[in-house]
Structures are given as structure tokens and as C-alpha cells.
Design an enzyme around this catalytic site. Structure first.
Site, mmCIF file in Angstrom:
data_model
loop_
_atom_site.group_PDB
_atom_site.id
_atom_site.type_symbol
_atom_site.label_atom_id
_atom_site.label_comp_id
_atom_site.label_asym_id
_atom_site.label_seq_id
_atom_site.Cartn_x
_atom_site.Cartn_y
_atom_site.Cartn_z
ATOM 1 N N TYR A 21 55.703 -18.740 23.093
ATOM 2 C CA TYR A 21 54.771 -19.169 23.886
ATOM 3 C C TYR A 21 55.434 -20.374 24.799
ATOM 4 O O TYR A 21 55.592 -21.301 24.257
ATOM 5 C CB TYR A 21 53.510 -20.009 23.188
ATOM 6 C CG TYR A 21 52.824 -18.566 22.463
ATOM 7 C CD1 TYR A 21 52.887 -17.506 22.591
ATOM 8 C CD2 TYR A 21 51.926 -19.097 21.170
ATOM 9 C CE1 TYR A 21 52.402 -16.196 21.932
ATOM 10 C CE2 TYR A 21 51.502 -18.190 20.530
ATOM 11 C CZ TYR A 21 51.393 -17.058 20.846
ATOM 12 O OH TYR A 21 50.862 -15.912 20.120
ATOM 13 N N PHE B 228 42.291 -12.466 20.057
ATOM 14 C CA PHE B 228 41.272 -12.054 21.154
ATOM 15 C C PHE B 228 39.892 -11.829 20.450
ATOM 16 O O PHE B 228 39.288 -10.833 20.482
ATOM 17 C CB PHE B 228 41.568 -10.964 21.735
ATOM 18 C CG PHE B 228 41.104 -10.532 23.039
ATOM 19 C CD1 PHE B 228 40.808 -11.582 23.902
ATOM 20 C CD2 PHE B 228 40.626 -9.201 23.530
ATOM 21 C CE1 PHE B 228 40.097 -11.017 25.301
ATOM 22 C CE2 PHE B 228 39.874 -9.042 24.647
ATOM 23 C CZ PHE B 228 39.746 -9.786 25.665
ATOM 24 N N PRO B 229 39.335 -13.046 19.937
ATOM 25 C CA PRO B 229 37.948 -12.928 19.186
ATOM 26 C C PRO B 229 36.913 -12.454 19.830
ATOM 27 O O PRO B 229 35.694 -12.157 19.301
ATOM 28 C CB PRO B 229 37.862 -14.217 18.607
ATOM 29 C CG PRO B 229 38.746 -15.040 19.295
ATOM 30 C CD PRO B 229 39.803 -14.545 19.907
ATOM 31 N N LEU B 230 36.941 -12.757 21.241
ATOM 32 C CA LEU B 230 35.537 -12.567 22.010
ATOM 33 C C LEU B 230 35.097 -11.189 22.231
ATOM 34 O O LEU B 230 34.190 -10.781 22.415
ATOM 35 C CB LEU B 230 35.779 -13.282 23.250
ATOM 36 C CG LEU B 230 35.001 -14.520 23.679
ATOM 37 C CD1 LEU B 230 35.188 -15.091 24.908
ATOM 38 C CD2 LEU B 230 33.479 -14.284 23.511
ATOM 39 N N GLY B 231 36.164 -10.189 22.428
ATOM 40 C CA GLY B 231 35.841 -8.866 22.744
ATOM 41 C C GLY B 231 35.668 -8.720 24.284
ATOM 42 O O GLY B 231 35.651 -9.787 25.007
HETATM 43 N N1 LIG Z 1 49.922 -11.937 17.495
HETATM 44 C C1 LIG Z 1 49.713 -11.908 18.873
HETATM 45 O O1 LIG Z 1 50.280 -10.788 19.417
HETATM 46 C C2 LIG Z 1 48.648 -12.819 19.685
HETATM 47 C C3 LIG Z 1 48.138 -12.148 20.902
HETATM 48 C C4 LIG Z 1 47.410 -13.318 21.524
HETATM 49 C C5 LIG Z 1 47.343 -14.166 20.821
HETATM 50 N N2 LIG Z 1 47.588 -14.525 19.856
HETATM 51 C C6 LIG Z 1 47.221 -16.012 19.249
HETATM 52 O O2 LIG Z 1 45.715 -15.769 19.118
HETATM 53 C C7 LIG Z 1 45.195 -17.033 19.660
HETATM 54 C C8 LIG Z 1 43.991 -16.728 20.276
HETATM 55 O O3 LIG Z 1 44.279 -15.770 21.198
HETATM 56 P P1 LIG Z 1 43.147 -15.189 21.977
HETATM 57 O O4 LIG Z 1 43.549 -14.110 22.918
HETATM 58 O O5 LIG Z 1 42.085 -14.715 21.319
HETATM 59 O O6 LIG Z 1 42.656 -16.378 22.924
HETATM 60 P P2 LIG Z 1 43.589 -17.081 24.028
HETATM 61 O O7 LIG Z 1 44.623 -16.164 24.531
HETATM 62 O O8 LIG Z 1 44.221 -18.100 23.099
HETATM 63 O O9 LIG Z 1 42.357 -17.686 24.966
HETATM 64 C C9 LIG Z 1 41.213 -17.402 24.875
HETATM 65 C C10 LIG Z 1 40.559 -17.809 26.296
HETATM 66 O O10 LIG Z 1 39.241 -18.147 26.251
HETATM 67 C C11 LIG Z 1 38.873 -19.194 26.753
HETATM 68 N N3 LIG Z 1 37.992 -19.876 25.828
HETATM 69 C C12 LIG Z 1 38.267 -20.481 24.504
HETATM 70 N N4 LIG Z 1 37.066 -21.210 23.927
HETATM 71 C C13 LIG Z 1 36.226 -20.844 25.306
HETATM 72 C C14 LIG Z 1 34.931 -21.303 25.042
HETATM 73 N N5 LIG Z 1 34.317 -22.182 23.894
HETATM 74 N N6 LIG Z 1 34.099 -21.039 26.139
HETATM 75 C C15 LIG Z 1 34.642 -20.504 27.284
HETATM 76 N N7 LIG Z 1 36.194 -19.887 27.247
HETATM 77 C C16 LIG Z 1 36.561 -20.413 26.058
HETATM 78 C C17 LIG Z 1 40.277 -19.841 26.817
HETATM 79 O O11 LIG Z 1 40.048 -20.600 28.239
HETATM 80 P P3 LIG Z 1 40.104 -22.317 28.153
HETATM 81 O O12 LIG Z 1 41.611 -22.598 28.110
HETATM 82 O O13 LIG Z 1 39.676 -22.713 29.698
HETATM 83 O O14 LIG Z 1 39.115 -22.765 26.903
HETATM 84 C C18 LIG Z 1 41.259 -18.812 27.029
HETATM 85 O O15 LIG Z 1 41.240 -18.560 28.306
HETATM 86 C C19 LIG Z 1 46.512 -17.547 20.767
HETATM 87 O O16 LIG Z 1 46.243 -18.927 20.941
HETATM 88 C C20 LIG Z 1 47.472 -17.391 19.926
HETATM 89 O O17 LIG Z 1 47.850 -18.183 18.999
HETATM 90 C C21 LIG Z 1 48.461 -13.963 19.084
#
Ligand SMILES: NC(=O)c1ccc[n+]([C@@H]2O[C@H](COP(=O)([O-])OP(=O)(O)OC[C@H]3O[C@@H](n4cnc5c(N)ncnc54)[C@H](OP(=O)(O)O)[C@@H]3O)[C@@H](O)[C@H]2O)c1
Length: 292
Positions: free
Chosen positions: A68, A213-216
């Protein structure tokens, strides 16, 4: 929800490898980097503030990876939080590299993983990494060689617990023949249930499941989420997180954000209870999508 309820501890606790207990709502530090998960953040002080606020809200599990940035997310965590609070668990990963914006290349070879662990230890200013995850199996390297290297690094005291990411049940079983596996991190949400059987396997075997990616996504998921969110006067993200927390006691969501406001909203999901009907409605979204 009132301000007194803003604590990740309200999600309850989860045991990692029967060794470490953390609150069941963590923080993902991927988005703290620049665009395309590349380079430094636009707002350096803002990124540090988000990390510090997460700890203030009792988040005691932070997920990151050497790729990252690369390196940026780990460096920010150390800059914001070192010396770390005793209860803070930092989980990092290696074996997937970031050669440029939005690009990924595999390298889970023994030589690379050794170098990667040393690099993460240095950047995070740790003597031992509490949870080190193989970011993704590398099809160019025998899976047992990657896991065996992490097992050796654990023997050497550089890693406390080992996790896997982006894996099938078969991978988990093969890895467990070599070393105990404390966690599995795969893409998962109410609307995206490819890994349902892995969640069930983890629950049966005391392995934490860390969904990313918990939002779907998708319109049907969005419509259902909107209706339930409105009924609870909650946000969509909060509802999606509440569904995950209810799905399994071994679920450990790590919502990522670069915004203090969103961080607070996400932590507030720890105290959001869905009705049985809401839970069932969200659970049936993949069937609804399939029937249209
Ligand atoms: N193992 C893997 O291959 C892998 C892949 C992807 C991610 N991950 C891990 O998983 C974590 C979560 O990943 P993710 O893909 O679920 O999410 P993410 O990529 O960290 O991003 C979440 C997205 O949702 C937005 N968001 C978050 N909270 C919000 C809220 N309350 N209201 C509106 N928008 C919101 C964020 O924008 P804002 O910044 O504007 O809030 C961001 O664009 C990552 O940070 C990383 O540590 C792991």
C-alpha cells in the site's frame, strides 16, 4: 446512536489464534495512500489524524500491507502511533507488489517474503509482527514454499501469528498442515458471497475472517441497503457493517477510510442492531440479483 456509544469495543471481541483478543471492528489503512494506492496521501496530517482517531475510538486492529503505497501505509501507521498502545495489533501483508498506480505483481517466493517481513518490521518499528498475512497465493511459487517461509519466520520470532488472504478452503487446509492459521482475508459482503463457505469453515475452525470491500456493489444491493439504512436512520456503510458483524462471531471487518467523519460513522456500526427481517433481507440480496 449517541456519542457515548462511539467505541469499537461495542462490536465485542474476537480471538486471533487463541492468543490475542481484539475488538471485532478494525480499520483498513489502504486508502491512506495516494490515488491508485500509490505514493503519499494528498493530506499527510489528515492521514495521521485518522489513524490517531481510530485508536481514540478503541480500534485495536489495523490492517495494512507493504504494497500500500508501497510502504506508505506502514510508514504512516508508525509515524502516527509509535510508540504503540499495548493493546494495538497491526496486521500487515506481503507477497503482492505494487510496481505502479493500480498495478499488482506477484512475488511470494521465500527470498522475497523474507525481505518483505524485514522491511515491514523496520517500517513499523516492531521486533515482531503480531499478524502477518500472505497477501495472495503466487501461482509461480509452490504454495507450501510461501507458507513454509512464514512458518520459519514465526519460529525465528519475527511473526507472532500467520494469516492468509485471497484464498480458497483448499489453500487454508494445505497451510494448516504446515502452521496454525489465525485469519483469512477475502472479499466479502452481504451482496458478494462467493466466500460464504470459507466464512463457515473459518467459524468452525476458530479462524478470524476479515472481509474486504464490505459494502458490496450493484443497484439491487444499493436499493435494499438504502431502505434499511433509512429505517434505522443509519448510513449504508453502517448497515453493511452491521450485517457482517451479525453474520459470524469470527467476522472482523476492517472498513477503510481517509476521512475522520467516515471513520466515526463506521465505528458507530458496532452498536447498530439489525432486526431479523433486515438481516434476512440483506442475506437474500444475491438471490434477488440472480432472479433479475
Ligand atoms: N486482502 C486484500 O486483497 C485487500 C484488498 C482490498 C482491501 N483490503 C483491506 O481491506 C480494507 C478495506 O478495503 P475496502 O475495499 O473494503 O475499502 P477501502 O478500499 O479501504 O475503501 C473504502 C471506500 O469506501 C469509502 N468509505 C469508507 N467509509 C465510508 C463511509 N462511512 N461513508 C462513505 N464512504 C465511505 C472510502 O472513501 P473515503 O476515504 O472517502 O471514506 C473508500 O473509498 C483496506 O483498507 C485494506 O486494508 C485488502
Amino acid at each position: 446512536m449517541n456519542k457515548n456509544e462511539l467505541s469499537a469495543s461495542l462490536a465485542g471481541d474476537i480471538s486471533l489464534g487463541e492468543e490475542i483478543s481484539v475488538h471485532r471492528l478494525g480499520y483498513g489503512a489502504m486508502r491512506l495512500t495516494g490515488e491508485g494506492i500509490w505514493g503519499p496521501p494528498k493530506d499527510h496530517e489528515g492521514a495521521l489524524a485518522v489513524l490517531r482517531r481510530a485508536v481514540e475510538l478503541h480500534v485495536d486492529f489495523i490492517d495494512t500491507a507493504d504494497s500500500y503505497g508501497p510502504n506508505v501505509s506502514e510508514e504512516l501507521i508508525a509515524e502516527a502511533l509509535f510508540p504503540y498502545p499495548a493493546e494495538l495489533v497491526i496486521a500487515t501483508k506481503g507477497g503482492w507488489n505494487r510496481p505502479g498506480p493500480n498495478q499488482w505483481t506477484h512475488d511470494a517466493s521465500p527470498a522475497h517474503l523474507r525481505k518483505a517481513v524485514e522491511g515491514s518490521l523496520k517500517r513499523l518499528r516492531l521486533d515482531r509482527i503480531d499478524l502477518y498475512q500472505l497477501h495472495v497465493p503466487d501461482h509461480g511459487v509452490p504454495f507450501e514454499a510461501s507458507v513454509g517461509t512464514l512458518a520459519q519466520l514465526r519460529e525465528e520470532g519475527k511473526i507472532r501469528l500467520i494469516g492468509l488472504s485471497n484464498v480458497t478452503k483448499e489453500h487454508i487446509e494445505r497451510a494448516r498442515r504446515i502452521v496454525p492459521i489465525a485469519s483469512v482475508q477475502n472479499r466479502y459482503s452481504f451482496a458478494d458471497r462467493e466466500w460464504d463457505y470459507v466464512v463457515d469453515y473459518c467459524e468452525s475452525n476458530g479462524i478470524a475472517f476479515i472481509p474486504w470491500f464490505p459494502l458490496g456493489a450493484g443497484k439491487v444491493a444499493g436499493d435494499v441497503l438504502n431502505q434499511i439504512a433509512q429505517a434505522h436512520r443509519a448510513s449504508r456503510t453502517q448497515v453493511a457493517l452491521a450485517w457482517l458483524l451479525r453474520r459470524s462471531p469470527m467476522m472482523l471487518p476492517i472498513p477503510g477510510t481517509s476521512s475522520i467523519e467516515h471513520l466515526g460513522q463506521n465505528v458507530a456500526a458496532a452498536s447498530l442492531s439489525l432486526t431479523d427481517e433486515d438481516y434476512q433481507t440483506l442475506s437474500s440480496v444475491p438471490e434477488l440479483v440472480g432472479s433479475r
